[in-house]
Scaffold this motif. Structure first.
Motif, PDB file in Angstrom:
ATOM      1  N   ARG A   1       7.736 -22.476 -11.572  1.00 18.63           N
ATOM      2  CA  ARG A   1       7.420 -23.470 -10.542  1.00 18.63           C
ATOM      3  C   ARG A   1       6.454 -22.917  -9.493  1.00 18.63           C
ATOM      4  N   CYS A   2       6.555 -21.612  -9.219  1.00 18.48           N
ATOM      5  CA  CYS A   2       5.671 -21.002  -8.215  1.00 18.48           C
ATOM      6  C   CYS A   2       4.312 -20.625  -8.795  1.00 18.48           C
ATOM      7  N   LYS A   3       4.326 -19.968  -9.952  1.00 15.36           N
ATOM      8  CA  LYS A   3       3.095 -19.399 -10.496  1.00 15.36           C
ATOM      9  C   LYS A   3       2.298 -20.359 -11.379  1.00 15.36           C
ATOM     10  N   ILE A   4       2.984 -21.280 -12.027  1.00 15.07           N
ATOM     11  CA  ILE A   4       2.287 -22.221 -12.920  1.00 15.07           C
ATOM     12  C   ILE A   4       2.072 -23.575 -12.244  1.00 15.07           C
ATOM     13  N   LEU A   5       3.128 -24.099 -11.621  1.00 18.01           N
ATOM     14  CA  LEU A   5       3.020 -25.408 -10.959  1.00 18.01           C
ATOM     15  C   LEU A   5       2.447 -25.278  -9.547  1.00 18.01           C
ATOM     16  N   HIS A   6       2.421 -24.061  -9.005  1.00 15.74           N
ATOM     17  CA  HIS A   6       1.893 -23.776  -7.655  1.00 15.74           C
ATOM     18  C   HIS A   6       2.598 -24.616  -6.588  1.00 15.74           C
ATOM     19  N   ALA A   7       3.915 -24.600  -6.646  1.00 16.73           N
ATOM     20  CA  ALA A   7       4.709 -25.379  -5.700  1.00 16.73           C
ATOM     21  C   ALA A   7       4.592 -24.805  -4.289  1.00 16.73           C
ATOM     22  N   ASP A   8       4.473 -25.703  -3.308  1.00 20.12           N
ATOM     23  CA  ASP A   8       4.549 -25.310  -1.897  1.00 20.12           C
ATOM     24  C   ASP A   8       5.988 -25.409  -1.396  1.00 20.12           C
ATOM     25  N   ARG A   9       6.743 -26.245  -2.088  1.00 20.14           N
ATOM     26  CA  ARG A   9       8.133 -26.506  -1.672  1.00 20.14           C
ATOM     27  C   ARG A   9       8.943 -26.838  -2.920  1.00 20.14           C
ATOM     28  N   ILE A  10      10.136 -26.259  -3.029  1.00 20.09           N
ATOM     29  CA  ILE A  10      11.018 -26.541  -4.163  1.00 20.09           C
ATOM     30  C   ILE A  10      12.361 -26.996  -3.599  1.00 20.09           C
ATOM     31  N   ILE A  11      12.814 -28.168  -4.027  1.00 22.11           N
ATOM     32  CA  ILE A  11      14.073 -28.730  -3.531  1.00 22.11           C
ATOM     33  C   ILE A  11      15.051 -28.844  -4.691  1.00 22.11           C
ATOM     34  N   TYR A  12      16.215 -28.246  -4.522  1.00 18.69           N
ATOM     35  CA  TYR A  12      17.289 -28.388  -5.503  1.00 18.69           C
ATOM     36  C   TYR A  12      18.344 -29.349  -4.949  1.00 18.69           C
ATOM     37  N   TYR A  13      18.704 -30.356  -5.731  1.00 18.83           N
ATOM     38  CA  TYR A  13      19.872 -31.176  -5.406  1.00 18.83           C
ATOM     39  C   TYR A  13      20.994 -30.727  -6.320  1.00 18.83           C
ATOM     40  N   ILE A  14      21.938 -29.986  -5.735  1.00 20.53           N
ATOM     41  CA  ILE A  14      22.960 -29.332  -6.544  1.00 20.53           C
ATOM     42  C   ILE A  14      24.347 -29.508  -5.940  1.00 20.53           C
ATOM     43  N   ASP A  15      25.336 -29.339  -6.781  1.00 20.23           N
ATOM     44  CA  ASP A  15      26.733 -29.298  -6.368  1.00 20.23           C
ATOM     45  C   ASP A  15      26.936 -28.046  -5.509  1.00 20.23           C
ATOM     46  N   SER A  16      27.793 -28.149  -4.501  1.00 22.63           N
ATOM     47  CA  SER A  16      28.027 -27.019  -3.605  1.00 22.63           C
ATOM     48  C   SER A  16      28.501 -25.782  -4.358  1.00 22.63           C
ATOM     49  N   ARG A  17      29.155 -25.967  -5.511  1.00 23.42           N
ATOM     50  CA  ARG A  17      29.673 -24.835  -6.278  1.00 23.42           C
ATOM     51  C   ARG A  17      28.560 -24.030  -6.955  1.00 23.42           C
ATOM     52  N   GLN A  18      27.355 -24.586  -7.037  1.00 27.74           N
ATOM     53  CA  GLN A  18      26.235 -23.906  -7.696  1.00 27.74           C
ATOM     54  C   GLN A  18      25.366 -23.104  -6.731  1.00 27.74           C
ATOM     55  N   LYS A  19      25.629 -23.242  -5.432  1.00 29.11           N
ATOM     56  CA  LYS A  19      24.720 -22.667  -4.432  1.00 29.11           C
ATOM     57  C   LYS A  19      24.570 -21.151  -4.577  1.00 29.11           C
ATOM     58  N   GLN A  20      25.676 -20.423  -4.692  1.00 30.68           N
ATOM     59  CA  GLN A  20      25.583 -18.967  -4.750  1.00 30.68           C
ATOM     60  C   GLN A  20      24.807 -18.510  -5.976  1.00 30.68           C
ATOM     61  N   HIS A  21      25.047 -19.180  -7.094  1.00 29.34           N
ATOM     62  CA  HIS A  21      24.354 -18.832  -8.332  1.00 29.34           C
ATOM     63  C   HIS A  21      22.831 -18.960  -8.156  1.00 29.34           C
ATOM     64  N   ILE A  22      22.388 -20.078  -7.561  1.00 31.41           N
ATOM     65  CA  ILE A  22      20.957 -20.309  -7.350  1.00 31.41           C
ATOM     66  C   ILE A  22      20.392 -19.307  -6.341  1.00 31.41           C
ATOM     67  N   MET A  23      21.163 -19.001  -5.302  1.00 31.84           N
ATOM     68  CA  MET A  23      20.679 -18.066  -4.280  1.00 31.84           C
ATOM     69  C   MET A  23      20.490 -16.659  -4.850  1.00 31.84           C
ATOM     70  N   GLN A  24      21.357 -16.284  -5.780  1.00 34.85           N
ATOM     71  CA  GLN A  24      21.203 -14.975  -6.420  1.00 34.85           C
ATOM     72  C   GLN A  24      19.914 -14.921  -7.243  1.00 34.85           C
ATOM     73  N   ALA A  25      19.662 -15.990  -7.988  1.00 37.73           N
ATOM     74  CA  ALA A  25      18.417 -16.061  -8.762  1.00 37.73           C
ATOM     75  C   ALA A  25      17.202 -16.030  -7.835  1.00 37.73           C
ATOM     76  N   GLN A  26      17.337 -16.715  -6.694  1.00 40.26           N
ATOM     77  CA  GLN A  26      16.252 -16.751  -5.712  1.00 40.26           C
ATOM     78  C   GLN A  26      15.965 -15.352  -5.153  1.00 40.26           C
ATOM     79  N   GLU A  27      17.013 -14.605  -4.839  1.00 40.88           N
ATOM     80  CA  GLU A  27      16.821 -13.258  -4.286  1.00 40.88           C
ATOM     81  C   GLU A  27      16.127 -12.349  -5.294  1.00 40.88           C
ATOM     82  N   ILE A  28      16.525 -12.453  -6.568  1.00 46.45           N
ATOM     83  CA  ILE A  28      15.891 -11.635  -7.611  1.00 46.45           C
ATOM     84  C   ILE A  28      14.412 -12.019  -7.763  1.00 46.45           C
ATOM     85  N   ALA A  29      14.144 -13.341  -7.728  1.00 50.06           N
ATOM     86  CA  ALA A  29      12.762 -13.815  -7.851  1.00 50.06           C
ATOM     87  C   ALA A  29      11.905 -13.326  -6.695  1.00 50.06           C
ATOM     88  N   HIS A  30      12.480 -13.282  -5.481  1.00 50.96           N
ATOM     89  CA  HIS A  30      11.772 -12.748  -4.309  1.00 50.96           C
ATOM     90  C   HIS A  30      11.406 -11.284  -4.526  1.00 50.96           C
TER      91      HIS A  30
END
Length: 581
Positions: free
Chosen positions: A328-357
């Motif tokens: 989404r960042c390198k191919i789609l060149h997103a300026d903003r990415i919005i996830y609509y997710i269940d509260s139980r998925q938040k930590q999982h996504i945040m971990q992936a986000q930290e690794i991607a950073h």
């Protein structure tokens, strides 16, 4: 026009004449909540007075002295303990509301377009959509509509669950029990696939050999085995077709071309693992590849490790989510990415986000937002289940809503043709269901209740839809009038006209806030308020029966702008209008 932004600029200009200190972020301006406090209220003066060491009343008087509100404000008043109330000038309001007809898009100010990826809906394959999918689907779709309307480049991403362990289980079950009949049978239904999955899950949990076979099929599928891919494609095609029918029924704008499921990123996974290892972010532990994260601890208090590849070579959801962010960042060149997710998925996504950073896949300039959706609960305040212990099917909910809408219409219009009843019942039932979800703050959990979900009075879609039909009927009655909106200016002579006009001008403020916060419930509240104000205007201000032709045309123009904004607002919620109810 955005009155809030307009007034804020005026206030900041006044503050520049008072001080050169950086205080502009402290000033606030908001719509007044009570009539006696004017139309808008300036807040934040207490904090500013302390920073400048100027008494609040003296500061307020200086702002009123220097602020340029000639012809804009009828009155400005200081309100204790530290507010300035602004009462707008009806003539200025009239000029602004008239200008809507001379500018495109209801006077909405153009934005600097950004590329925004919205991740929403995301149902699983081989399972029917249930009520738990409704919230993410309709909220995400509404925000996508709002952002597109404002002029942004919106990429809708339906991250369906079309990869992983469940497919190994399904392929193993089909191979063991169904074989070639599955591939050849063109009439197989999604409910049958769900039955397959339930049986496969039972076998997976009790039979170690079946579990081992399933894991082997997962690995084969990930490596592109032709037989596994053929069954997998059949599973996906059946599920996607069924889901697409649900989206069409719900008036959700997602299409098959918006699908970017877990399988979409499969070819990226080997390189992701290799790259993370080369950058020293991933290590091998007990045969598996793991990314240690210092900010997360396991149950024993030790640093948490995210597994990105099992020791048998299989990849995990975390690996896919990291690849997804990179794409989404390198191919789609997103300026903003919005996830609509269940509260139980938040930590999982945040971990992936930290690794991607850490890996450099996610630039610091990209806004990555987790818009948490509260859960649908039963009366026991646990995730909602039917009496059988399963999640309520979305189709069951929609069918029940349709039945109730038909009964309501028949009770009010028994002489309508069956085709008219069916069309009307569909629009009203879908509107009621979607509005029930959209009108609640997305972060709250709420208890499922048939009556609240499907009620047709108060702050509901049917109430707002009826406001539209009432205005349509006014214009049916006025066909003989020589009414030309561009040639007839609005004059605000009553309080009801003024309040309605101000509310109409606040449309841009609302959708800008919805776009910023990803919260369609604010748009719902606005549309309900607008409908109530129109009802008051309709009752107190004769339109067709007005004796003065100029007043009549002025009020018709107000009604026309109202119905345009109500229709557009409902459209941004994904809700249709009708000419007769």
């Amino acid at each position: 026009m955005n009155i809030q932004t307009f007034l804020l600029k005026k206030i900041n200009q006044a503050l520049l004449l008072i001080t050169n200190k950086s205080i502009f972020n402290l000033i606030q301006i908001q719509q007044s909540t009570r009539k006696e406090f004017g139309d808008y209220q300036i807040n934040g003066l207490i904090t500013i007075s302390k920073k400048l060491n100027i008494p609040i009343e003296e500061l307020a008087k200086k702002i009123i002295k220097f602020i340029d509100l000639n012809e804009i404000a009828q009155t400005t008043k200081i309100e204790q303990p530290g507010f300035i109330n602004i009462f707008l000038n009806p003539k200025w309001i009239s000029h602004q509301i008239n200008s809507i007809f001379s500018v495109p898009r209801l006077g909405i100010t153009p934005v600097t377009p950004k590329t925004i990826v919205i991740d929403y809906s995301s149902p699983n394959i081989a399972k029917e959509m249930h009520v738990g999918h409704l919230r993410s689907t309709v909220i995400g779709d509404s925000v996508a509509r709002v952002l597109s309307f404002l002029g942004h480049n919106v990429i809708k991403a339906n991250h369906i669950g079309d990869w992983g362990t469940q497919f190994g289980m399904l392929i193993a079950y089909i191979e063991k029990n169904i074989q070639s009949e599955f591939i050849l049978n063109k009439s197989i239904q999604l409910s049958t696939l769900e039955h397959f999955y339930q049986e496969a899950k039972k076998m997976y949990d009790i039979d170690p050999n079946f579990a081992k076979l399933s894991r082997n099929y997962v690995l084969k599928l990930q490596k592109g085995d032709k037989y596994c891919c053929r069954i997998w494609k059949r599973l996906v095609d059946i599920s996607v077709s069924n889901n697409q029918n649900t989206y069409i029924r719900l008036n959700v704008s997602l299409k098959k071309s918006d699908i970017m499921g877990e399988s979409f990123y499969n070819n990226m996974l080997p390189k992701i693992v290799s790259d993370l290892k080369n950058k020293g972010l991933a290590i091998t532990s007990n045969g598996a590849v793991v990314v240690p994260l210092k900010n997360y601890n396991n149950r024993n208090g030790a640093p948490f490790g995210v597994i990105i590849q099992k020791k048998d070579g299989a990849y995990l959801y975390s690996t896919t989510d990291i690849a997804c962010i990179k794409y989404r960042c390198k191919i789609l060149h997103a300026d903003r990415i919005i996830y609509y997710i269940d509260s139980r998925q938040k930590q999982h996504i945040m971990q992936a986000q930290e690794i991607a950073h850490k890996a450099g896949y996610l630039d610091t300039s990209v806004l990555l937002e987790h818009h948490i959706c509260g859960m649908l609960l039963g009366k026991d305040k646990k995730p909602f289940k039917t009496r059988s212990g399963n999640a309520l099917k979305l189709k069951t909910l929609l069918d029940e809503a349709l039945k109730r809408a038909r009964l309501l219409i028949l009770s009010k219009n028994p002489n309508l043709k069956n085709s008219q009843i069916n069309k009307l019942a569909h629009i009203i039932s879908i509107g009621a269901i979607k509005y029930s979800e959209l009108s609640k703050n997305r972060i709250i959990n709420y208890i499922f209740d048939w009556n609240n979900m499907l009620k047709f009075e108060g702050n509901t879609a049917p109430y707002i839809q009826y406001a539209c039909t009432r205005i349509f009927s006014i214009f049916e009655q006025s066909k003989q009038l020589d009414f030309q909106p561009k040639q007839n200016n609005i004059k605000l002579e009553t309080e009801e006209e003024k309040l309605l006009a101000i509310c109409l001008l606040q449309f841009e403020e609302i959708i800008t806030t919805v776009a910023s916060q990803g919260a369609p419930h604010m748009l719902c509240s606005y549309l309900y308020k607008l409908s109530v104000l129109f009802s008051s205007f309709y009752e107190h201000c004769p339109i067709i029966k007005a004796t003065n032709i100029h007043i009549k045309h002025s009020r018709l123009k107000l009604a026309l702008i109202t119905v345009r904004i109500l229709k557009k607002g409902l459209n941004l919620l994904g809700i249709k209008t009708v000419k007769h109810m």
